[in-house]
Scaffold this motif. Structure first.
Motif, short mmCIF file in Angstrom:
data_model
loop_
_atom_site.label_atom_id
_atom_site.label_comp_id
_atom_site.label_asym_id
_atom_site.label_seq_id
_atom_site.Cartn_x
_atom_site.Cartn_y
_atom_site.Cartn_z
N LEU A 96 -53.35 92.05 -26.42
CA LEU A 96 -53.41 90.26 -25.40
C LEU A 96 -51.66 90.37 -24.83
N ASP A 97 -51.29 91.12 -25.14
CA ASP A 97 -49.95 91.87 -23.81
C ASP A 97 -50.60 92.86 -22.53
N LYS A 98 -51.54 93.52 -23.57
CA LYS A 98 -52.23 94.09 -22.30
C LYS A 98 -52.96 93.56 -21.10
N PHE A 99 -53.53 92.07 -22.14
CA PHE A 99 -54.30 91.23 -20.88
C PHE A 99 -53.75 90.87 -20.12
N ALA A 100 -52.64 89.70 -20.98
CA ALA A 100 -51.72 88.85 -19.86
C ALA A 100 -51.42 89.91 -18.95
N ARG A 101 -50.81 91.56 -18.92
CA ARG A 101 -50.18 92.08 -17.56
C ARG A 101 -51.75 92.67 -16.27
N HIS A 102 -53.05 92.63 -16.98
CA HIS A 102 -54.22 93.59 -16.42
C HIS A 102 -54.92 92.21 -15.82
N SER A 103 -55.34 90.64 -17.65
CA SER A 103 -56.43 90.28 -17.15
C SER A 103 -57.83 91.07 -17.33
N THR B 229 -42.24 98.67 -28.86
CA THR B 229 -40.82 98.03 -28.50
C THR B 229 -40.52 98.91 -27.28
N GLN B 230 -41.04 99.77 -27.12
CA GLN B 230 -40.51 100.51 -25.19
C GLN B 230 -41.34 100.70 -24.62
N LYS B 231 -42.69 99.32 -24.89
CA LYS B 231 -43.45 99.44 -24.53
C LYS B 231 -44.46 99.81 -23.56
N ASN B 232 -44.31 100.65 -24.36
CA ASN B 232 -45.37 101.97 -24.80
C ASN B 232 -46.69 101.60 -24.99
N LEU B 233 -47.76 100.33 -24.15
CA LEU B 233 -49.21 99.32 -24.89
C LEU B 233 -49.68 100.82 -25.58
N ALA B 234 -50.07 101.81 -24.27
CA ALA B 234 -50.56 102.31 -24.88
C ALA B 234 -50.62 103.55 -25.53
N GLY B 235 -48.98 103.85 -25.78
CA GLY B 235 -48.87 105.11 -27.42
C GLY B 235 -48.89 103.58 -28.67
N ALA B 236 -48.60 102.44 -28.14
CA ALA B 236 -48.62 101.60 -29.26
C ALA B 236 -49.89 101.48 -30.01
N ALA C 236 -61.94 93.19 -21.55
CA ALA C 236 -62.38 93.90 -22.42
C ALA C 236 -61.23 93.74 -23.82
N ASP C 237 -60.22 93.87 -23.33
CA ASP C 237 -58.25 93.43 -24.02
C ASP C 237 -58.73 92.50 -24.97
N LEU C 238 -59.38 91.54 -24.13
CA LEU C 238 -59.04 90.38 -25.14
C LEU C 238 -60.24 89.98 -26.07
N ASP C 239 -61.27 91.24 -25.89
CA ASP C 239 -62.07 91.60 -26.59
C ASP C 239 -61.69 91.91 -27.57
N SER C 240 -61.09 92.86 -27.29
CA SER C 240 -60.41 93.64 -28.61
C SER C 240 -59.14 93.12 -29.35
N ALA C 241 -58.43 92.39 -28.83
CA ALA C 241 -57.81 91.34 -29.30
C ALA C 241 -59.01 90.37 -30.76
N HIS D 174 -51.08 93.32 -35.34
CA HIS D 174 -49.96 94.00 -34.24
C HIS D 174 -50.80 94.98 -33.54
N LEU D 175 -51.97 95.21 -33.46
CA LEU D 175 -53.38 96.12 -32.67
C LEU D 175 -53.72 94.59 -31.89
N ALA D 176 -53.92 93.20 -32.13
CA ALA D 176 -54.06 92.80 -31.73
C ALA D 176 -53.47 92.13 -30.90
N ALA D 177 -52.26 91.92 -31.11
CA ALA D 177 -50.97 91.23 -30.30
C ALA D 177 -50.79 92.47 -29.25
N CYS D 178 -51.11 93.88 -29.58
CA CYS D 178 -51.17 94.70 -28.03
C CYS D 178 -52.38 94.67 -26.79
#
Length: 675
Positions: free
Chosen positions: A257-264, A207-214, A267-272, A251-255
């Motif tokens: 996906l959000d990270k992949f949307a930011r940085h393309s 919620t606080q937009k802290n993807l690494a912490g989430a 590896a983030d898509l693989d994790s999702a 929820h972890l997968a959604a994080c």
């Protein structure tokens, strides 16, 4: 939201039902004991989420307790009814129902029970979105549990308070509640609370937009659930337990996906993709491990299964010849009793699994996006989390992750309004079964059009649905607005050229990563079981589990004959020929098995879902192919095991069912599952 609906252990359920069954047959009741029986049965059925049965027993307990002025038991029964009101969203009735036991529990020995009812009252205010009042009662529940010197309950209430504080955006207070849990002594009983706490912490960081912490917190939540799984005894293992770890994975997968949307970053898509698959298909992974322990060769398990089949046959026969309701209910109670016994035995076998079967979460997962990209010509994987809808799309050339412009709640209402007419036939279908073309176009605009604007979709398209999308036939979506909003069956269908099936050949898959298929022979053999619950000329309805009535499926027979017309190597078993024994004779020698029959879904424990077959002359064969029997069968030689099942009476309520009241399933572990 984490699910805590099924918390009574299997041992407790089994012993409680045996105790109840023994007492039920006594000719003379002690009224206090009868109240205890009804309270116990109300609690059991409440925890199994069978709310109508639970309400019946709680009302009986409250009535007798009121008559004999046993206020303590009466308040317990009313509190149980309050829990039913809470689950059904009747908050106005839930509040006074919870306040009654709170007011009556004043002894030191009753503090923990009092804390529980205060906590329930807090949940009512959460349901009403009165989060400030809810916080007041969460604090009171925590303080009361602390006076009772129960650390587990007090920490659970701290956890729920932290979750409620997120709604108030009181992040500092929420963090302080979670810190209390994180700093508690690391005893095994704390693991579940810590898993929940890390899940809530992950939600706060997201919620606080802290993807690494989430991501860090959600990973810890999944890790704790895994640790609990390895230590847990059968008496603690409850039905539906792994849904909590699955939600954390989602929820972890959604994080990611959000990270992949930011940085393309691929590896983030693989994790999702890894965590989406972990959350959805965990049970499919564990089935082969359970089979390796040879449940069918375990003498205790086999004896209970035989007893269950025999009692199911007696109950099924009683329903068919229309015996008195009391006899039928008594036989059904015995069937339920054996279900719990079998469940307990199965979980003991499950507990003996090697630790090597536990999923290990790697730091990085490389190459999964390439596997997804190359699986089919085109794929759309839908992923629901926190009300949002993501779509991962591939066309063999590129892969994209998209957030769709619709929330899950709105989507659910739109789909139900579109398909409900087709899943419950009215008295005069020609006037009442309508096609809501405006809804079909709206769904296309929100589920498909945003994808088409970003990526070119090929003609062959595989849908991997999530949630309510399992009930949507995508083929009926409209790619352009129709001339009318609503069509009756008597209206000319001028919209047909706009149906999505005119643009794409749509298929469905329940798995994210299909296994590699090695064709075993040049020409596949097919076996079809059609309408096996009835003789071909049988007009008599046949009842089975759950009071469902299974009528003859004449079109299933036509379906089987059409398959035989287009494929020479097809063997058909119709009506009484379609027994479980016949299936066991052919399941290892054919490559495709097709069922066209009735089925029923048990939403609490999938082992007790079943496919309706023909009953053989064997006295223990009930003609119901149960989930636990499917687990123990060998489909390894099959490329495809296909189930088209009519599930009567529950078309709008069962999430495991799909399109228009029928659901096409694949049965694991066939190597090439399709649905």
């Amino acid at each position: 939201m984490l699910s805590y609906e099924c918390t009574i252990s299997c041992e407790a359920e089994q012993q409680a039902l045996k105790y109840y069954e023994k007492c039920r047959n006594l000719e003379v009741y002690d009224e206090k004991q009868r109240i205890e029986y009804y309270l116990l049965m109300g609690e059991i059925y409440l925890e199994l989420n069978k709310l109508a049965l639970s309400r019946k027993y709680y009302e009986q307990a409250a009535s007798i307790a009121s008559r004999y002025k046993t206020r303590y038991e009466e308040n317990l029964a009313i509190g149980g009814l309050g829990e039913i009101y809470l689950r059904t969203g009747d908050f106005a009735q839930a509040k006074p129902a919870f306040r009654k036991p709170i007011a009556s529990l004043n002894l030191p020995s009753q503090l923990l029970a009092k804390a529980n009812w205060i906590h329930k009252l807090a949940e009512v205010y959460v349901g009403e979105k009165q989060f400030g009042l809810a916080d007041k009662y969460f604090v009171l529940a925590t303080e009361t549990a602390q006076k009772a010197k129960d650390i587990i309950y007090s920490l659970n209430y701290q956890c729920d308070r932290a979750k409620n504080l997120l709604e108030l955006q009181e992040y500092a207070l929420a963090q302080s509640c979670l810190d209390i849990i994180f700093s508690s002594d690391a005893v095994p009983e704390i693991s579940q609370v810590r898993a929940r706490a890390f899940f809530i912490h992950g939600c706060m960081k997201r919620t606080q937009k802290n993807l690494a912490g989430a991501i860090s917190s959600f990973k810890k939540a999944v890790d704790y659930f895994e640790q609990m799984r390895k230590r847990m005894t059968v008496s603690e293992l409850r039905i539906g337990f792994f849904s909590e770890a699955h939600i954390a994975s989602k929820h972890l997968a959604a994080c990611y996906l959000d990270k992949f949307a930011r940085h393309s970053n691929s590896a983030d898509l693989d994790s999702a993709l890894f965590f989406i698959e972990l959350g959805r298909n965990r049970h499919l992974k564990e089935i082969p491990a359970v089979v390796e322990h040879h449940t069918k060769n375990d003498s205790i398990y086999a004896a209970i299964a035989d007893k269950l089949r025999y009692k199911q046959r007696l109950w099924r026969r009683a329903k068919t010849i229309c015996l008195q309701d009391e006899i039928v209910k008594s036989l059904y109670a015995e069937v339920e009793l054996e279900h719990f016994a079998l469940m307990e035995s199965r979980l003991y076998l499950f507990q003996t699994l090697n630790d090597s079967t536990t999923t290990v979460i790697p730091d990085t997962i490389n190459g999964l996006h390439k596997k997804f990209l190359n699986s089919y010509q085109g794929r759309i994987l839908y992923h629901f989390v926190s009300g949002k809808i993501y779509a991962i799309v591939s066309n063999r050339k590129e892969i994209r992750a998209i957030m769709l412009p619709i929330r899950v709640a709105e989507l659910r209402l739109t789909i139900k309004s579109l398909v409900s007419m087709f899943t419950s036939a009215p008295d005069n279908p020609h006037q009442r079964i309508i096609f809501q073309a405006d809804r079909a176009f709206r769904l296309y605009e929100t589920l498909i059009l945003p994808i088409e604007k970003l990526i070119a979709l090929p003609e062959e398209l595989i849908i991997v649905p999530d949630g309510i999308l399992n009930q949507l036939p995508f083929e009926m979506l409209l790619t352009q607005d129709a001339l009318k909003n609503v069509y009756l069956p008597t209206d000319y269908p001028d919209y047909t050229d706009a149906l999505l099936l005119q643009r794409y050949a749509v298929g469905y898959s329940s798995v994210i990563f299909p296994e590699e298929v090695q064709q075993r022979c040049d020409e596949r053999n097919i076996v079809v079981f059609a309408n096996p619950a009835h003789d071909i000329n049988d007009k008599e309805p046949l009842s089975s589990r759950g009071l469902n009535v299974f009528i003859p499926l004449l079109y299933a027979i036509k379906e089987a004959k059409k398959i035989a017309n287009v494929w020479d190597k097809t063997q058909i078993f119709i009506g009484a020929a379609g027994t479980k024994n016949q299936l066991r004779k052919v399941n290892r020698s054919v490559q495709i098995i097709h069922f066209a029959t009735h089925a029923f879904a048990d939403s609490i424990f999938d082992a007790f879902s079943g496919i309706i077959m023909a009953a053989s002359q064997d006295s223990t064969d009930d003609g119901i192919l149960m989930g636990y029997e499917i687990d123990d069968m060998d489909f390894s030689n099959c490329d495809l095991v296909f189930l088209v099942a009519a599930i009567p009476g529950r078309a709008n309520s069962c999430p495991a069912r799909g399109r228009l009241g029928c659901r096409a399933h694949s049965l694991a572990p066939a190597p090439a599952p399709l649905s």
